[in-house]
Design a protein around this motif. Structure first.
Motif, PDB file in Angstrom:
ATOM      1  N   LEU A   1       0.998  -1.190  -0.145  1.00  0.00           N
ATOM      2  CA  LEU A   1      -0.191   0.330  -0.174  1.00  0.00           C
ATOM      3  C   LEU A   1       0.985   1.668  -0.228  1.00  0.00           C
ATOM      4  O   LEU A   1       0.372   2.002  -1.100  1.00  0.00           O
ATOM      5  CB  LEU A   1      -0.581   0.323   1.323  1.00  0.00           C
ATOM      6  N   ALA A   2       2.083   1.589   0.853  1.00  0.00           N
ATOM      7  CA  ALA A   2       2.949   3.031   1.057  1.00  0.00           C
ATOM      8  C   ALA A   2       3.903   1.671   1.718  1.00  0.00           C
ATOM      9  O   ALA A   2       4.427   1.027   2.377  1.00  0.00           O
ATOM     10  CB  ALA A   2       1.657   3.437   2.187  1.00  0.00           C
ATOM     11  N   ASN A   3       4.853   3.213   0.765  1.00  0.00           N
ATOM     12  CA  ASN A   3       6.246   2.345   1.522  1.00  0.00           C
ATOM     13  C   ASN A   3       6.353   2.415   2.959  1.00  0.00           C
ATOM     14  O   ASN A   3       6.125   3.118   3.505  1.00  0.00           O
ATOM     15  CB  ASN A   3       7.255   3.756   0.886  1.00  0.00           C
ATOM     16  N   SER A   4       7.106   1.412   2.940  1.00  0.00           N
ATOM     17  CA  SER A   4       7.351   1.232   4.710  1.00  0.00           C
ATOM     18  C   SER A   4       8.593   1.205   5.041  1.00  0.00           C
ATOM     19  O   SER A   4       8.923   1.406   6.476  1.00  0.00           O
ATOM     20  CB  SER A   4       7.554  -0.771   4.577  1.00  0.00           C
ATOM     21  N   HIS A   5       9.433   1.631   4.474  1.00  0.00           N
ATOM     22  CA  HIS A   5      10.611   2.583   5.386  1.00  0.00           C
ATOM     23  C   HIS A   5      10.649   4.046   4.036  1.00  0.00           C
ATOM     24  O   HIS A   5      10.316   4.277   3.126  1.00  0.00           O
ATOM     25  CB  HIS A   5      11.575   1.868   4.728  1.00  0.00           C
ATOM     26  N   ASP A   6      11.547   4.010   5.371  1.00  0.00           N
ATOM     27  CA  ASP A   6      12.470   6.019   4.036  1.00  0.00           C
ATOM     28  C   ASP A   6      14.171   6.104   4.095  1.00  0.00           C
ATOM     29  O   ASP A   6      14.712   6.722   4.779  1.00  0.00           O
ATOM     30  CB  ASP A   6      11.587   7.108   4.853  1.00  0.00           C
ATOM     31  N   ALA A   7      14.771   4.569   3.710  1.00  0.00           N
ATOM     32  CA  ALA A   7      15.557   4.218   3.795  1.00  0.00           C
ATOM     33  C   ALA A   7      16.433   4.998   2.466  1.00  0.00           C
ATOM     34  O   ALA A   7      18.263   4.630   2.126  1.00  0.00           O
ATOM     35  CB  ALA A   7      16.164   3.128   4.013  1.00  0.00           C
ATOM     36  N   GLY A   8      16.572   5.919   1.804  1.00  0.00           N
ATOM     37  CA  GLY A   8      16.951   6.618   0.646  1.00  0.00           C
ATOM     38  C   GLY A   8      16.618   5.753  -0.917  1.00  0.00           C
ATOM     39  O   GLY A   8      15.507   4.945  -0.303  1.00  0.00           O
ATOM     40  N   PRO A   9      16.731   6.546  -1.883  1.00  0.00           N
ATOM     41  CA  PRO A   9      16.335   6.060  -3.470  1.00  0.00           C
ATOM     42  C   PRO A   9      16.860   4.486  -3.340  1.00  0.00           C
ATOM     43  O   PRO A   9      15.990   4.067  -4.765  1.00  0.00           O
ATOM     44  CB  PRO A   9      16.869   7.111  -4.575  1.00  0.00           C
ATOM     45  N   LYS A  10      18.268   4.632  -3.247  1.00  0.00           N
ATOM     46  CA  LYS A  10      18.452   3.165  -3.364  1.00  0.00           C
ATOM     47  C   LYS A  10      18.120   1.774  -3.049  1.00  0.00           C
ATOM     48  O   LYS A  10      18.126   0.806  -3.116  1.00  0.00           O
ATOM     49  CB  LYS A  10      19.891   2.643  -4.105  1.00  0.00           C
ATOM     50  N   ASP A  11      17.316   2.174  -1.699  1.00  0.00           N
ATOM     51  CA  ASP A  11      16.994   0.666  -0.878  1.00  0.00           C
ATOM     52  C   ASP A  11      15.801   0.548  -1.171  1.00  0.00           C
ATOM     53  O   ASP A  11      14.415   0.806  -1.522  1.00  0.00           O
ATOM     54  CB  ASP A  11      16.695   1.626   0.736  1.00  0.00           C
ATOM     55  N   ILE A  12      15.980  -0.922  -1.636  1.00  0.00           N
ATOM     56  CA  ILE A  12      14.446  -1.740  -2.336  1.00  0.00           C
ATOM     57  C   ILE A  12      13.668  -1.635  -1.554  1.00  0.00           C
ATOM     58  O   ILE A  12      12.318  -1.209  -2.222  1.00  0.00           O
ATOM     59  CB  ILE A  12      14.885  -3.358  -3.409  1.00  0.00           C
ATOM     60  N   GLU A  13      13.635  -2.135  -0.841  1.00  0.00           N
ATOM     61  CA  GLU A  13      12.190  -2.144   0.212  1.00  0.00           C
ATOM     62  C   GLU A  13      11.923  -1.032   0.381  1.00  0.00           C
ATOM     63  O   GLU A  13      10.903  -0.727   0.643  1.00  0.00           O
ATOM     64  CB  GLU A  13      12.969  -2.851   1.765  1.00  0.00           C
ATOM     65  N   SER A  14      12.337   0.273   0.464  1.00  0.00           N
ATOM     66  CA  SER A  14      11.068   1.800   0.460  1.00  0.00           C
ATOM     67  C   SER A  14      10.912   1.571  -0.393  1.00  0.00           C
ATOM     68  O   SER A  14       9.902   2.967   0.099  1.00  0.00           O
ATOM     69  CB  SER A  14      12.817   2.607   1.151  1.00  0.00           C
TER      70      SER A  14
END
Length: 444
Positions: free
Chosen positions: A293-306
């Motif tokens: 639904l929404a990005n679950s993390h905010d770890a930068g533009p190259k972080d896949i999980e974010s």
């Protein structure tokens, strides 16, 4: 309690270059659709829309952005999607109740660590208080990546025992007995892992699978790096542990992290998601849950999980959210609720001339009898070397209809929820097809 996360780390490892080799040997590549298509396949729009869902992390206590419950409700209402897939636990169960009161329905994912009796109790309470709020009960998630422990067992043996116990408990429960039970999942395509799980068709109403799409991969599943990873092969692998069962795709999507090994930009993500929804439906998939639904993390533009979200970390909608909003409205959306079903008349017969090799089509019929002819194509969307989208060359497709229609609306869910143009009366339409669906709404 330790948070259980639906991480895509297993996906990253599996899809890093070189792509992992199938543990079952060479699998034949899916054949591309024929350049010209004649019509026939019809799906109820109500069933298609009712099978759409999203993954979320409401179960993570006090975790932004999902701790903003009103935002979750608003985001799902905007999408026109009711079904949410998540774990359920004691600390966040009141949030689940609040969402159910707002009209959210659940595919409740079982984490054996919370206890099967507790899980069944929470599901029963939701369904009894808010009838229809529990649309599915699902066994453990990707058991090859997240090992299960259950009644003194561990690993695949524990996962199998958990699935059997879940099925028996739910079918014995007066409130939950009619709720479909989804099978546990394994990640990727692995016959050895499916064989280790065993045949669970007697303990699952649906088989499950998680197709994900790396950069440069069409959303019907053909990887440029390995032709075995097609949607047909994913769906076949789902039935290795639940033969004969219909399939639910309980996770699928792509990450908007274009600097990473598998990411794409937001426009390509939107097109992949739209295409995958119709490809799944055409292949008989009964339910599709987008991750997430929404990005679950905010770890930068190259972080896949974010970056898997339909919405960004601050809840602003990505193009995928806008496209899904437009799609559900084009297909009738909530307007079908309580609407008396009407005789739709004969299903449309049609021919498509000039279709590209990756083109496909199907028809959805609304409760009011309106037919929607969906036509899409899936050329390579992404240049992995340059980390940028590949502009699709427009292809002119001639649509010939066996009957004359009073009016035909031409819709592009990437562009909006209103028609680009309206024609009629006519039995011929010319469209420009690129890399995502065009919808013709046919009014007799």
């Amino acid at each position: 309690m330790k948070r259980i996360r639906l991480h895509r780390l297993g996906l990253i490892a599996a899809l890093s270059l070189p792509l992992m080799q199938s543990q079952d040997g060479r699998v034949s590549a899916e054949q591309l659709p024929a350049p010209a298509t004649t019509g026939g396949q019809v799906i109820q729009a109500r069933s298609f829309l009712g099978g759409l869902g999203v993954n979320a992390h409401v179960s993570w206590p006090d975790h932004a952005p999902y701790s903003a419950t009103d935002r979750v409700v608003g985001a799902m209402a905007y999408l026109g999607v009711r079904n949410l897939r998540d774990y359920v636990n004691s600390s966040t169960f009141p949030v689940f109740e609040r969402l159910a009161a707002a009209g959210v329905s659940y595919n409740l994912l079982l984490n054996p660590k919370v206890g099967l009796n507790n899980y069944i109790g929470w599901a029963r309470r939701l369904e009894a208080t808010y009838p229809g709020s529990v649309v599915a009960l699902e066994g453990p998630n990707e058991v090859d990546k997240w090992p299960v422990e259950f009644v003194g067992l561990s690993g695949f043996e524990a996962a199998t025992a958990t699935q059997k116990a879940l099925y028996r408990a739910s079918k014995a429960d007066a409130v939950l007995r009619n709720v479909p039970v989804y099978n546990l999942t394994v990640s990727g395509i692995s016959r050895p892992n499916s064989k280790a799980v065993g045949d669970l068709s007697a303990y699952a109403d649906y088989a499950t699978v998680h197709p994900y799409y790396r950069a440069g991969q069409q959303s019907w599943g053909h990887s440029l790096w390995d032709t075995r990873y097609t949607l047909k092969n994913y769906l076949a692998s789902a039935r290795w542990s639940a033969p004969g069962r219909p399939v639910a795709v309980t996770e699928t999507g792509s990450s908007t992290s274009p600097g990473s090994a598998i990411g794409v930009n937001e426009d390509v993500q939107a097109k992949q998601i739209l295409n995958s929804l119709f490809s799944n439906a055409k292949h008989g998939v009964r339910a599709t849950y987008i991750y997430e639904l929404a990005n679950s993390h905010d770890a930068g533009p190259k972080d896949i999980e974010s970056h898997y979200g339909l919405f960004r970390y601050n809840w602003t909608p990505k193009p995928a959210a806008h496209a899904l909003h437009n799609l559900t409205r084009i297909l009738g959306g909530a307007n079908q609720d309580g609407q008396r079903r009407q005789n739709a008349g004969p299903s449309p017969r049609y021919t498509l001339s000039g279709m590209p090799a990756t083109g496909s089509s199907l028809v959805l019929v609304e409760d009011n009898g309106t037919y929607n002819l969906v036509i899409w194509a899936e050329p390579d969307p992404w240049d992995e070397d340059a980390n940028r989208p590949i502009a699709a060359e427009p292809v002119t497709v001639q649509v010939g209809l066996a009957a004359t229609y009073r009016s035909i609306g031409v819709y592009d869910p990437m562009a909006g929820k209103t028609p680009l143009r309206t024609l009629g009366p006519t039995n011929k339409v010319t469209i420009s097809l690129t890399d995502h669906p065009i919808i013709l709404k046919l009014a007799r």
